[in-house]
Design a protein around this motif. Structure first.
Motif, PDB file in Angstrom:
ATOM      1  N   PRO A 140      55.511 -21.204  43.409  1.00 18.84           N
ATOM      2  CA  PRO A 140      54.704 -21.126  44.624  1.00 18.84           C
ATOM      3  C   PRO A 140      53.540 -20.159  44.443  1.00 18.84           C
ATOM      4  O   PRO A 140      53.398 -19.521  43.391  1.00 18.84           O
ATOM      5  N   PHE A 199      51.475 -16.763  44.700  1.00 20.47           N
ATOM      6  CA  PHE A 199      51.793 -15.329  44.535  1.00 20.47           C
ATOM      7  C   PHE A 199      53.022 -15.083  43.647  1.00 20.47           C
ATOM      8  O   PHE A 199      53.599 -13.996  43.693  1.00 20.47           O
ATOM      9  N   ALA A 200      53.419 -16.064  42.861  1.00 22.15           N
ATOM     10  CA  ALA A 200      54.606 -15.896  42.004  1.00 22.15           C
ATOM     11  C   ALA A 200      54.262 -15.256  40.666  1.00 22.15           C
ATOM     12  O   ALA A 200      55.162 -14.897  39.902  1.00 22.15           O
ATOM     13  N   GLY A 201      52.977 -15.178  40.348  1.00 25.84           N
ATOM     14  CA  GLY A 201      52.579 -14.605  39.066  1.00 25.84           C
ATOM     15  C   GLY A 201      52.233 -15.652  38.010  1.00 25.84           C
ATOM     16  O   GLY A 201      52.224 -15.349  36.815  1.00 25.84           O
ATOM     17  N   LYS A 202      51.904 -16.866  38.448  1.00 26.22           N
ATOM     18  CA  LYS A 202      51.576 -17.941  37.487  1.00 26.22           C
ATOM     19  C   LYS A 202      50.322 -17.607  36.683  1.00 26.22           C
ATOM     20  O   LYS A 202      50.296 -17.743  35.459  1.00 26.22           O
ATOM     21  N   THR A 203      49.274 -17.192  37.394  1.00 25.66           N
ATOM     22  CA  THR A 203      48.019 -16.886  36.689  1.00 25.66           C
ATOM     23  C   THR A 203      48.194 -15.660  35.797  1.00 25.66           C
ATOM     24  O   THR A 203      47.679 -15.629  34.671  1.00 25.66           O
ATOM     25  N   SER A 204      48.951 -14.667  36.282  1.00 25.34           N
ATOM     26  CA  SER A 204      49.202 -13.470  35.454  1.00 25.34           C
ATOM     27  C   SER A 204      49.910 -13.874  34.163  1.00 25.34           C
ATOM     28  O   SER A 204      49.562 -13.398  33.073  1.00 25.34           O
ATOM     29  N   THR A 214      43.591 -13.245  39.018  1.00 31.54           N
ATOM     30  CA  THR A 214      44.903 -13.141  39.657  1.00 31.54           C
ATOM     31  C   THR A 214      44.734 -12.504  41.046  1.00 31.54           C
ATOM     32  O   THR A 214      43.708 -11.887  41.330  1.00 31.54           O
ATOM     33  N   HIS A 215      45.774 -12.616  41.876  1.00 35.80           N
ATOM     34  CA  HIS A 215      45.696 -12.038  43.220  1.00 35.80           C
ATOM     35  C   HIS A 215      45.589 -10.513  43.176  1.00 35.80           C
ATOM     36  O   HIS A 215      45.182  -9.903  44.157  1.00 35.80           O
ATOM     37  N   ASP A 216      45.975  -9.906  42.055  1.00 35.95           N
ATOM     38  CA  ASP A 216      45.812  -8.453  41.973  1.00 35.95           C
ATOM     39  C   ASP A 216      44.643  -8.051  41.071  1.00 35.95           C
ATOM     40  O   ASP A 216      44.576  -6.915  40.586  1.00 35.95           O
TER      41      ASP A 216
HETATM   42  N1  LIG Z   1      51.473 -11.944  49.687  1.00 33.17           N
HETATM   43  C1  LIG Z   1      50.636 -11.481  48.726  1.00 33.17           C
HETATM   44  N2  LIG Z   1      49.327 -11.303  48.984  1.00 33.17           N
HETATM   45  C2  LIG Z   1      48.476 -10.862  48.038  1.00 33.17           C
HETATM   46  N3  LIG Z   1      48.852 -10.585  46.764  1.00 33.17           N
HETATM   47  C3  LIG Z   1      50.137 -10.741  46.452  1.00 33.17           C
HETATM   48  C4  LIG Z   1      51.097 -11.203  47.409  1.00 33.17           C
HETATM   49  N4  LIG Z   1      52.283 -11.277  46.798  1.00 33.17           N
HETATM   50  C5  LIG Z   1      52.082 -10.863  45.520  1.00 33.17           C
HETATM   51  N5  LIG Z   1      50.800 -10.541  45.307  1.00 33.17           N
HETATM   52  C6  LIG Z   1      50.191 -10.062  44.062  1.00 33.17           C
HETATM   53  O1  LIG Z   1      49.865 -11.206  43.317  1.00 33.17           O
HETATM   54  C7  LIG Z   1      50.244 -11.003  41.960  1.00 33.17           C
HETATM   55  C8  LIG Z   1      50.444 -12.337  41.296  1.00 33.17           C
HETATM   56  O2  LIG Z   1      49.188 -12.976  41.301  1.00 33.17           O
HETATM   57  P1  LIG Z   1      48.938 -14.301  40.488  1.00 33.17           P
HETATM   58  O3  LIG Z   1      49.356 -14.125  39.060  1.00 33.17           O
HETATM   59  O4  LIG Z   1      47.503 -14.679  40.754  1.00 33.17           O
HETATM   60  O5  LIG Z   1      49.958 -15.332  41.200  1.00 33.17           O
HETATM   61  P2  LIG Z   1      49.884 -16.914  41.349  1.00 33.17           P
HETATM   62  O6  LIG Z   1      48.958 -17.427  40.297  1.00 33.17           O
HETATM   63  O7  LIG Z   1      51.294 -17.392  41.157  1.00 33.17           O
HETATM   64  O8  LIG Z   1      49.403 -17.180  42.740  1.00 33.17           O
HETATM   65  C9  LIG Z   1      51.508 -10.180  42.092  1.00 33.17           C
HETATM   66  O9  LIG Z   1      51.776  -9.481  40.907  1.00 33.17           O
HETATM   67  C10 LIG Z   1      51.156  -9.259  43.236  1.00 33.17           C
HETATM   68  O10 LIG Z   1      50.469  -8.115  42.757  1.00 33.17           O
END
Ligand SMILES: Nc1ncnc2c1ncn2[C@@H]1O[C@H](COP(=O)(O)OP(=O)(O)O)[C@@H](O)[C@H]1O
Ligand SMILES: Cc1cn([C@H]2C[C@H](O)[C@@H](COP(=O)(O)O)O2)c(=O)[nH]c1=O
Length: 190
Positions: free
Chosen positions: A11, A13-18, A52-54
């Motif tokens: 889903p 925010f799971a860390g896929k891009t990271s 990534t989200h962070d």
């Molecule tokens: N609800 C949230 N809102 C914003 N950032 C989040 C949230 N939950 C987790 N994160 C951050 O997002 C990071 C993962 O980002 P990313 O690798 O871009 O995920 P994905 O590609 O799966 O969406 C986590 O390590 C955390 O720091």
């Protein structure tokens, strides 16, 4: 090099891009040439970087289709041994491109994308790659409401379209209990 397809699913925010960027860096450290690409539909953080989200990021091609990427690369295509694809659910020719690139061009393909949409329905061609993949990694996040493992993407914006680009303004990662409660899903027959 033999062809290979590795899927990174889960889903939001799971860390896929990271995880995708981590694997890209491992390949680069091993001296392999990597091309990064994402769907041009994703304009959330940057038009030509995978972010990534962070806030971690790397430059990439942004493309409407993988055929368009292939055309843009021209003769340089053959110099890449690894192709890293983000936001795979938005790419209309994902299956055909990955199958050909792995089977015949012997590319190592890393694919990150959603395994389901906010309704937990298939999204684009991501799931079609499972039978062709060498590995499938399903990541989980942390539920926004209880910190259990988040498996699903809850849409918190009032919009029914399948494709709706956004981040924490429109979605929250949720566990099974909160997905069910917050969508008011009832068992069949009730
Ligand atoms: N609800 C949230 N809102 C914003 N950032 C989040 C949230 N939950 C987790 N994160 C951050 O997002 C990071 C993962 O980002 P990313 O690798 O871009 O995920 P994905 O590609 O799966 O969406 C986590 O390590 C955390 O720091
Ligand atoms: C669940 C769901 C998501 N999207 C969009 C929202 C984001 O722009 C991307 C997913 O990004 P992430 O890197 O996995 O965080 O997809 C959508 O359009 N429809 C959906 O149902």
């Amino acid at each position: 090099m033999k062809g290979q397809i590795d899927l990174i699913l889960g889903p939001m925010f799971a860390g896929k891009t990271s995880e995708l960027l981590r694997r890209v860096e491992d390949h680069e450290a091993a001296g392999r040439k990597v091309v990064l690409v994402k769907s041009s539909i994703d304009t959330r953080y940057h038009s030509s970087r995978i972010v990534t989200h962070d806030g971690h990021s790397k430059g990439c091609y942004a493309t409407a289709s993988l055929a368009e990427l292939r055309d843009s690369l021209g003769g340089e295509y053959s110099s890449f041994s690894v192709i890293a694809i983000d936001e795979a659910q938005f790419l209309p020719d994902l299956l055909q491109f990955c199958a050909h690139a792995a089977d015949f061009d012997h590319k190592h393909i890393l694919v990150a994308g959603l395994d389901g949409d906010f309704r937990r329905q298939r999204f684009g061609q991501v799931l079609d790659l499972v039978p062709l993949a060498d590995s499938v990694t399903k990541l989980g996040g942390s539920c926004a409401y209880c910190s259990s493992r988040a498996l699903f993407s809850l849409r918190i914006a009032a919009d029914e379209r399948q494709a709706l680009v956004g981040g924490a303004d429109k979605y929250a990662p949720v566990c099974r209990r909160h997905y069910t409660e917050l969508n008011e899903i009832r068992p069949a027959g009730e």
